[in-house]
Design a protein around this motif. Sequence first.
Motif, PDB file in Angstrom:
ATOM      1  N   GLU A  90      81.803   4.617  44.999  1.00 17.19           N
ATOM      2  CA  GLU A  90      81.951   4.937  46.414  1.00 17.19           C
ATOM      3  C   GLU A  90      83.385   5.342  46.744  1.00 17.19           C
ATOM      4  OE1 GLU A  90      79.126   2.113  48.961  1.00 17.19           O
ATOM      5  OE2 GLU A  90      80.109   1.023  47.335  1.00 17.19           O
ATOM      6  N   SER A  91      83.568   5.944  47.918  1.00 23.87           N
ATOM      7  CA  SER A  91      84.907   6.297  48.382  1.00 23.87           C
ATOM      8  C   SER A  91      85.777   5.042  48.437  1.00 23.87           C
ATOM      9  CB  SER A  91      84.836   6.932  49.768  1.00 23.87           C
ATOM     10  OG  SER A  91      84.130   8.150  49.731  1.00 23.87           O
ATOM     11  N   GLY A  92      87.016   5.175  47.975  1.00 23.98           N
ATOM     12  CA  GLY A  92      87.932   4.046  47.984  1.00 23.98           C
ATOM     13  C   GLY A  92      87.893   3.201  46.736  1.00 23.98           C
ATOM     14  N   CYS A  93      87.095   3.608  45.725  1.00 21.46           N
ATOM     15  CA  CYS A  93      86.978   2.781  44.518  1.00 21.46           C
ATOM     16  C   CYS A  93      88.124   3.016  43.538  1.00 21.46           C
ATOM     17  CB  CYS A  93      85.642   3.023  43.830  1.00 21.46           C
ATOM     18  SG  CYS A  93      85.507   4.623  43.005  1.00 21.46           S
ATOM     19  N   GLY A  94      88.937   4.061  43.749  1.00 20.43           N
ATOM     20  CA  GLY A  94      90.080   4.311  42.874  1.00 20.43           C
ATOM     21  C   GLY A  94      89.960   5.541  42.011  1.00 20.43           C
ATOM     22  N   LYS A  95      88.897   6.332  42.182  1.00 22.29           N
ATOM     23  CA  LYS A  95      88.692   7.503  41.324  1.00 22.29           C
ATOM     24  C   LYS A  95      89.846   8.498  41.434  1.00 22.29           C
ATOM     25  CE  LYS A  95      84.804   8.901  43.074  1.00 22.29           C
ATOM     26  NZ  LYS A  95      84.750   7.990  44.238  1.00 22.29           N
ATOM     27  N   SER A  96      90.231   8.829  42.660  1.00 23.80           N
ATOM     28  CA  SER A  96      91.284   9.828  42.847  1.00 23.80           C
ATOM     29  C   SER A  96      92.639   9.312  42.390  1.00 23.80           C
ATOM     30  CB  SER A  96      91.349  10.252  44.320  1.00 23.80           C
ATOM     31  OG  SER A  96      90.169  10.938  44.692  1.00 23.80           O
TER      32      SER A  96
END
Length: 350
Positions: free
Chosen positions: A57-63
Motif C-alpha cells: 500500500e501507499s506509505g509502505c516504503g517502496k519509493s
Amino acid sequence: MSETTVERTPEAVRGAAPLLEVTGVRKSFRSGRGRLTALDGVDLRLGRGETLGLVGESGCGKSTLARVLLRLERPDAGTVRFDGTDPFALRGKALLAWRRRVQMVFQDPFASLNARMTAADLIGEPWRTHRDVQPTAQARQRRVRELLDLVGLRESDAHRYPNEFSGGQRQRIGIARALALEPDLIVCDEPVSALDLSVQAQVLNLLSDLRQRLGVSYVFISHDLSVVRHVADRVTVMYLGKVIEHGRTEDVFDRPLHPYTAALMSAAPTLDASGAAGEDREIALRGEIPSPFDIPSGCRFRTRCWQATELCAEQAPPAASRPGVDEPHEGLCHFPLDAAVRGLTSGGRR
C-alpha cells in the motif's frame, strides 16, 4: 492484462551471481511529528535479467527503497551491493560510471518529459553528462534512431514534441531515454498506472521484450497486482517499511504465507478461464494502515489482522518458510497461512 505475454528469466541467468543485493537497509526521516520510519531492515536480491515486483500500500516504503537503490537517499544502516560494489562508497568518475548502469522510468509520462525538448533531445539528454558514450553528433543521431525503433516509434518522431504524442508514446520515449546509457538495471516506478488498460499491455509487452533482447533487470514498483503477476519473476511484499513476504511470483500469488499478502491478492481483480470473476471472497482488512511515526509493537500488521492474538502484540514474528518453485518462499508471521485462506473474510479466525 490478458494481452500481455512475458517469457520468464532463463535458468542460466537465474543461476548467476545476483546483480543487486540489499541487506538490512534502514532509513528514517525527522519531522515536526518525530521520526518517521520509512525502511526497517529491508533485504532483497535481484538476479541478472530478472524482474522483481515490489508491492504494498501507499506509505509502505517502496519509493524510499527505490531512491536508495538509485543512490538518491543514503541508508541509515545496512548495505547495498550492485554487482559486488557498494555504490555509496563511489566518488568522482567511478560514481559517474556506476550511474550509467542504473536508470529510472517514471510514473507519469506527462510530467517526466520536458515539454520544450524534442523526442531526440529527450532521449539524448543523458549523453550531456556521459559525453563519452556517444562522443559525436553523428553517433548520437544514429543512436537516437536505433532507440526510437527499439521502443516502437518512427524515425520521423525524433523532431516531435511531447504534446504531439499519446501517453503510451511518451512512456516509450521515457523508456528509450532510460536505455540510452545501456543500463544493467531499470527501476520502474508505477510505469503504467497513468495509462489506459490497452496501452498498459503494450508498454508491458515492450518492457518484457527489451528484457529478453537486452538482458536488462527491472525493479518493478506497482499497486496493480495483476500487472505484477504478469511481469515479475519474484515478488517482495512490503508493509510499514518492512519486507513481510517474498518468493517466486507463482508461490506468493497462489499460496500466500502472510495474511496481508492474502488480503492484497483477494482484493485484486482476476478472471477465471471462462472469463467470469473469480469465486474467492475478498478479505476485508480492519481499519487503516498505522502511522509510520507510531508503528505497532510485535507484528506491525496485527492491528488489521483477523487472526491476531496477544502473542502478535508482544513479539515480532519469526520468518516462516515453505519450499517454493525455485527457492524458499518466506513470510514474517506467527501463524502463517495455508491455501485455504483465500476463502476467509475479516470475521474469520485461523
